[in-house]
Enzyme design. Structure first.
Site, PDB file in Angstrom:
ATOM      1  N   SER A 211       1.058  -1.188  -0.032  1.00 20.72           N
ATOM      2  CA  SER A 211       0.154  -0.002  -0.163  1.00 20.72           C
ATOM      3  C   SER A 211       0.924   1.264   0.045  1.00 20.72           C
ATOM      4  O   SER A 211       2.133   1.030   0.198  1.00 20.72           O
ATOM      5  CB  SER A 211      -0.921   0.024   1.128  1.00 20.72           C
ATOM      6  OG  SER A 211      -0.160  -0.078   2.375  1.00 20.72           O
TER       7      SER A 211
ATOM      8  N   LEU B 127      -8.445  -4.294  15.379  1.00 24.00           N
ATOM      9  CA  LEU B 127      -9.005  -4.899  14.575  1.00 24.00           C
ATOM     10  C   LEU B 127      -8.292  -4.568  13.330  1.00 24.00           C
ATOM     11  O   LEU B 127      -8.451  -3.480  12.922  1.00 24.00           O
ATOM     12  CB  LEU B 127     -10.302  -4.942  14.096  1.00 24.00           C
ATOM     13  CG  LEU B 127     -11.040  -5.497  12.822  1.00 24.00           C
ATOM     14  CD1 LEU B 127     -10.677  -7.008  12.892  1.00 24.00           C
ATOM     15  CD2 LEU B 127     -12.370  -5.111  12.861  1.00 24.00           C
TER      16      LEU B 127
ATOM     17  N   GLY C 262      -8.555  -6.514   6.338  1.00 20.76           N
ATOM     18  CA  GLY C 262      -7.776  -6.894   5.277  1.00 20.76           C
ATOM     19  C   GLY C 262      -6.097  -6.941   5.637  1.00 20.76           C
ATOM     20  O   GLY C 262      -5.312  -5.850   5.170  1.00 20.76           O
TER      21      GLY C 262
ATOM     22  N   GLY D 183       0.250  -9.180   7.256  1.00 23.63           N
ATOM     23  CA  GLY D 183       0.453  -9.097   8.888  1.00 23.63           C
ATOM     24  C   GLY D 183       1.159  -7.683   9.076  1.00 23.63           C
ATOM     25  O   GLY D 183       1.562  -7.690  10.169  1.00 23.63           O
TER      26      GLY D 183
ATOM     27  N   THR E 129      -8.466 -11.561   6.709  1.00 17.47           N
ATOM     28  CA  THR E 129      -8.085 -11.625   5.306  1.00 17.47           C
ATOM     29  C   THR E 129      -8.699 -12.724   4.757  1.00 17.47           C
ATOM     30  O   THR E 129      -9.375 -13.572   5.289  1.00 17.47           O
ATOM     31  CB  THR E 129      -6.708 -11.615   4.947  1.00 17.47           C
ATOM     32  OG1 THR E 129      -5.983 -11.785   3.687  1.00 17.47           O
ATOM     33  CG2 THR E 129      -6.001 -13.296   5.717  1.00 17.47           C
TER      34      THR E 129
ATOM     35  N   CYS F 117      -0.554   2.458 -12.884  1.00 14.57           N
ATOM     36  CA  CYS F 117      -1.039   3.051 -11.700  1.00 14.57           C
ATOM     37  C   CYS F 117      -0.249   4.334 -11.139  1.00 14.57           C
ATOM     38  O   CYS F 117      -0.914   5.073 -10.603  1.00 14.57           O
ATOM     39  CB  CYS F 117      -0.714   1.960 -10.609  1.00 14.57           C
ATOM     40  SG  CYS F 117      -1.935   0.657 -10.632  1.00 14.57           S
TER      41      CYS F 117
END
Length: 425
Positions: free
Chosen positions: A159, A194, A197, A201, A219, A381
């Protein structure tokens, strides 16, 4: 016939910069004006601007026909199949010419009509039901962890990174992203967190190891689940983390904090209301949630057909105007919305550099078509972040209007601690 149609399309479209096309019959045509420096900043290294020019060769009539009938989809497919070859393999240059001109030129009526029809059908096309959501996730994330390790940072953060300084390394910028999010969450030891997605990890491990939180990560990817569980054991925080193969809609626990990084893009327009309602249901009354997502800084529009077909089936980049009604109905206070501009473009450029540097290793497991597809994906992108209205939204939420301090000063008051590992023990 198709050559005539394509010639008219490009004559109308290319008004800035220059595009040279060699047709299947060997004839060459040039569209636009003589190239000149664009003046656009190049990130992350701020290299000198390039000329706004590109040249392509179309191999056959089938490719030419496809480019006329569905240009956006066919451009990526023809590049993958080598029926459209870009001079010097300058995909960035080609896309910059096309995107820069698309901003300035009205598309033909048929193209606008087709785009409107696709946008109108998105509620049906993006119905990410639990079963379909799992299938879509497997398409992208369950191909091979080894592929992602070749171009991601050491923590496998898939990300947008956070470049406080454009000269940060990818690993440093990803660490800065996690620290920025942790600061917004106001994490304290022992909190129940929480991670919707959770990927491989990395965020969950950081919050457990460095901040003493107890993190539940969910996930839909079997590969990511196995990797996250293994990494937690290796880091010695398996007692502070729990990773589940579970849809966020099936959760019923209560959490002090909720974080979701790069998952909202997979929810789909019909389920935005369900998503934020579930965040509200799961979040403690005094809790804070932080949703990190790619977003559009423009009115809603049809998504890239090529991206949806080959990279992220079911994916959708939301506009703020689409998220606002769901946020309002959730009953949550929007504490803050921060817009990260160009950070993802810089991140993607790092990924492409690493992918290219490891191309010999990639070729041991994937064919040339896959490599061209993946390069086109990364380049396309970062071009959307540099040339289109795309950014990253960090949306901070809570039930109470004063769940976080009333100004952003708390995010920057203290320098990052050097002893976070020890403090969390």
């Amino acid at each position: 016939m198709w050559k005539t149609i394509f010639d008219r399309m490009l004559s109308r479209l290319i008004q800035t910069g220059q595009l040279r096309v060699t047709y299947p019959d060997g004839q060459t045509a040039t569209y636009g004006t003589p190239p000149a420096p664009t003046g656009a900043k190049r990130t992350p290294a701020n290299a000198p601007p390039t000329e706004l020019a590109a040249a392509v060769r179309i191999a056959d009539e089938a490719a030419l026909r496809a480019l006329c009938l569905n240009p956006e989809l066919a451009l990526g497919e023809c590049y993958m199949n080598k029926t459209l070859e870009v001079e010097k393999d300058d995909v960035e240059g080609l896309l910059r010419v096309l995107l820069r001109n698309r901003r300035r030129t009205d598309l033909p009526l048929w193209a606008r009509t087709y785009s409107a029809l696709r946008y109108g059908a998105q509620n049906w096309l993006r119905r990410n039901t639990p079963g379909l959501a799992r299938k879509n996730v497997a398409h992208h994330y369950d191909i091979s962890d080894d592929l992602y390790r070749l171009f991601l940072d050491a923590d496998m953060q898939y990300s947008c990174a956070y470049f406080r300084d454009p000269d940060l390394s990818l690993d440093q910028a990803q660490e800065a992203k996690k620290a920025h999010i942790a600061a917004k969450l106001r994490i304290e030891p022992g909190m129940r967190v929480l991670d919707i997605g959770c990927g491989w990890g990395g965020m969950a491990l950081t919050l457990a190891r460095d901040h003493g939180a107890h993190v539940t990560g969910v996930t839909l990817s079997e590969n990511q689940l196995a990797t996250a569980q293994r990494r937690a054991a290796e880091a010695g925080v398996e007692h502070k983390t729990e990773f589940r193969l579970q849809d966020y809609r099936d959760l019923s626990d209560s959490f002090d904090r909720i974080v979701s990084v790069g998952m909202l893009e997979h929810v789909g327009v019909p389920f935005f209301g369900d998503y934020f309602a579930q965040v509200a249901n799961l979040l403690d009354r005094d809790g804070v949630a932080l949703i990190h997502t790619i977003g559009s800084h423009a009115p809603p529009a049809a998504q890239s057909e090529w991206i949806n077909k080959y990279i992220f089936p079911g994916g959708y980049i939301p506009s703020l105007s689409q998220l606002a009604p769901a946020l309002e109905r959730s009953g949550l206070w929007t504490q803050d919305i921060e817009i990260l501009r160009l950070h993802y473009a810089m991140t993607l450029r790092h990924w492409l550099t690493r992918f290219d540097a490891n191309s010999d290793i990639v070729r041991q497991n994937y064919d040339d078509r896959f490599i061209r597809m993946w390069r086109y994906y990364l380049i396309a992108c970062y071009m959307t972040f540099e040339e289109e209205h795309q950014a990253v939204f960090q949306i901070q939420l809570g039930h109470r209007r004063d769940a976080v301090p009333l100004t952003r000063d708390y995010l920057y008051a203290d320098p990052p601690r050097a002893d976070v590992h020890e403090a969390a023990e």
